[in-house]
Design an enzyme around this catalytic site. Sequence first.
Site, PDB file in Angstrom:
ATOM      1  CB  THR A 179      38.547 -14.428   0.935  1.00 55.34           C
ATOM      2  OG1 THR A 179      37.597 -14.519   1.764  1.00 55.34           O
ATOM      3  CG2 THR A 179      39.741 -15.193   1.340  1.00 55.34           C
ATOM      4  NE  ARG A 207      31.259 -19.634   7.439  1.00 53.16           N
ATOM      5  CZ  ARG A 207      32.032 -19.148   6.381  1.00 53.16           C
ATOM      6  NH1 ARG A 207      33.055 -18.326   6.680  1.00 53.16           N
ATOM      7  NH2 ARG A 207      31.993 -19.656   5.273  1.00 53.16           N
ATOM      8  CB  VAL A 208      35.115 -21.807  11.897  1.00 48.93           C
ATOM      9  CG1 VAL A 208      36.685 -21.877  11.178  1.00 48.93           C
ATOM     10  CG2 VAL A 208      35.219 -21.360  13.249  1.00 48.93           C
ATOM     11  N   GLY A 209      35.031 -20.807   8.470  1.00 45.43           N
ATOM     12  CA  GLY A 209      35.038 -21.040   7.343  1.00 45.43           C
ATOM     13  C   GLY A 209      36.107 -21.976   7.008  1.00 45.43           C
ATOM     14  CG  ASP A 210      37.300 -21.758   2.761  1.00 42.42           C
ATOM     15  OD1 ASP A 210      36.455 -20.969   3.178  1.00 42.42           O
ATOM     16  OD2 ASP A 210      38.216 -21.676   1.818  1.00 42.42           O
ATOM     17  N   GLY A 230      35.953 -18.176  -1.903  1.00 42.49           N
ATOM     18  CA  GLY A 230      34.412 -18.626  -2.254  1.00 42.49           C
ATOM     19  C   GLY A 230      33.772 -19.362  -1.058  1.00 42.49           C
ATOM     20  N   GLY A 232      32.960 -20.962   1.863  1.00 45.37           N
ATOM     21  CA  GLY A 232      33.805 -21.954   2.482  1.00 45.37           C
ATOM     22  C   GLY A 232      33.232 -23.072   2.746  1.00 45.37           C
TER      23      GLY A 232
HETATM   24  N1  ASP Z   1      36.149 -18.653   1.647  1.00 49.03           N
HETATM   25  C1  ASP Z   1      35.612 -17.655   2.480  1.00 49.03           C
HETATM   26  C2  ASP Z   1      34.944 -18.065   3.646  1.00 49.03           C
HETATM   27  O1  ASP Z   1      34.128 -19.048   3.426  1.00 49.03           O
HETATM   28  C3  ASP Z   1      34.985 -16.477   1.918  1.00 49.03           C
HETATM   29  C4  ASP Z   1      35.412 -16.019   0.604  1.00 49.03           C
HETATM   30  O2  ASP Z   1      36.539 -16.506   0.074  1.00 49.03           O
HETATM   31  O3  ASP Z   1      34.791 -15.225  -0.020  1.00 49.03           O
HETATM   32  O4  ASP Z   1      35.184 -17.812   4.692  1.00 49.03           O
END
Ligand code: ASP
Length: 310
Positions: A179, A207-210, A230, A232
């Site tokens: 990311t 899926r929606v992440g952070d 990381g 999310g």
């Molecule tokens: N934070 C991102 C997500 O969960 C993924 C990542 O940073 O590796 O979508």
Amino acid sequence: MTTALIVHGGAGAWRPGSDDDAIAGTTAAVAAGRKILEAGGSALDAACAAAVVLEDNPIFNAGTGGVLNFDGFVELDACVMVSDKNQIGSVSGLQRVKNPILVARQVMEVTDHVMLTGEGAQRFARVMGHADHDPITAARRADWEQKKKTLEVGVGADGKGAMKIREFLRSHPEYAGGTIGAVALDANGVLCAATSTGGVTMKMVGRVGDTPLPGCGTYASKLAASSATGTGEYVIRSLACRQISDNVEKGMSLKAAIDAVLDGLGRDFDADVGFIGIDAQGNAVGAHRTPHMPHAWFSGNSEIIAKMRA
Ligand code: ASP
């Protein structure tokens, strides 16, 4: 006033031999943003310029090079936030666009909304002139095929069938990460945070992440701005980037503010996460709980410094 900019290229365990590319990629992104800040440009322009350089670099999991979801296509998330008047623009589940961060910025600047998702986000991107773009690289496709095969065969430690994807990623962390994020402070004291991602590998469709959620993976207050990377799901549960700004407001240094959030994420979830941030004085901090998090920054007159780990 001091200007500063920091970027990250994703928390995780980077493949052996990838350090030079990650260092060069993050350094180039800081250089692009720095040029804008030193010419009197805004934190928003600088953070977006840095993010575009990273999105266009296929080694990072954002824009071109985004990871594939379980069904084998790419859904991109991105968010930008400016400390001045809490301006926010965000997209999630965006497909076939080269620079999601620029679409997120346009959501902020030309619509009444904060976030657009899926088909609506894509339709908006096309209206804004973003051409059809296939972000899938041969390397990401090969990773996906291999993972799919491994999951189908089953790699359970007990030999009794397929592991869940999270356990799989824990034992093969080189699949995670990548990311990108950029945080900038301009000469007017305005802070901006920008984050862009393909999300986690093999995620369920939808899926929606952070990353696109303000206060979770991206946040900018008047005192501090930050970008997360990381898994999310952990970052969302702890509203991590908002917590960082709140900690600074309570009087903590930015470093202590980020460390406190990392400690909490470690204690509560043993989370594989990392953060970058800048405060209103131009202090730049990167910290993570993963083997690597390529990041690079400058502050004031400093050289650009780039590292694989803090
Ligand atoms: N934070 C991102 C997500 O969960 C993924 C990542 O940073 O590796 O979508």
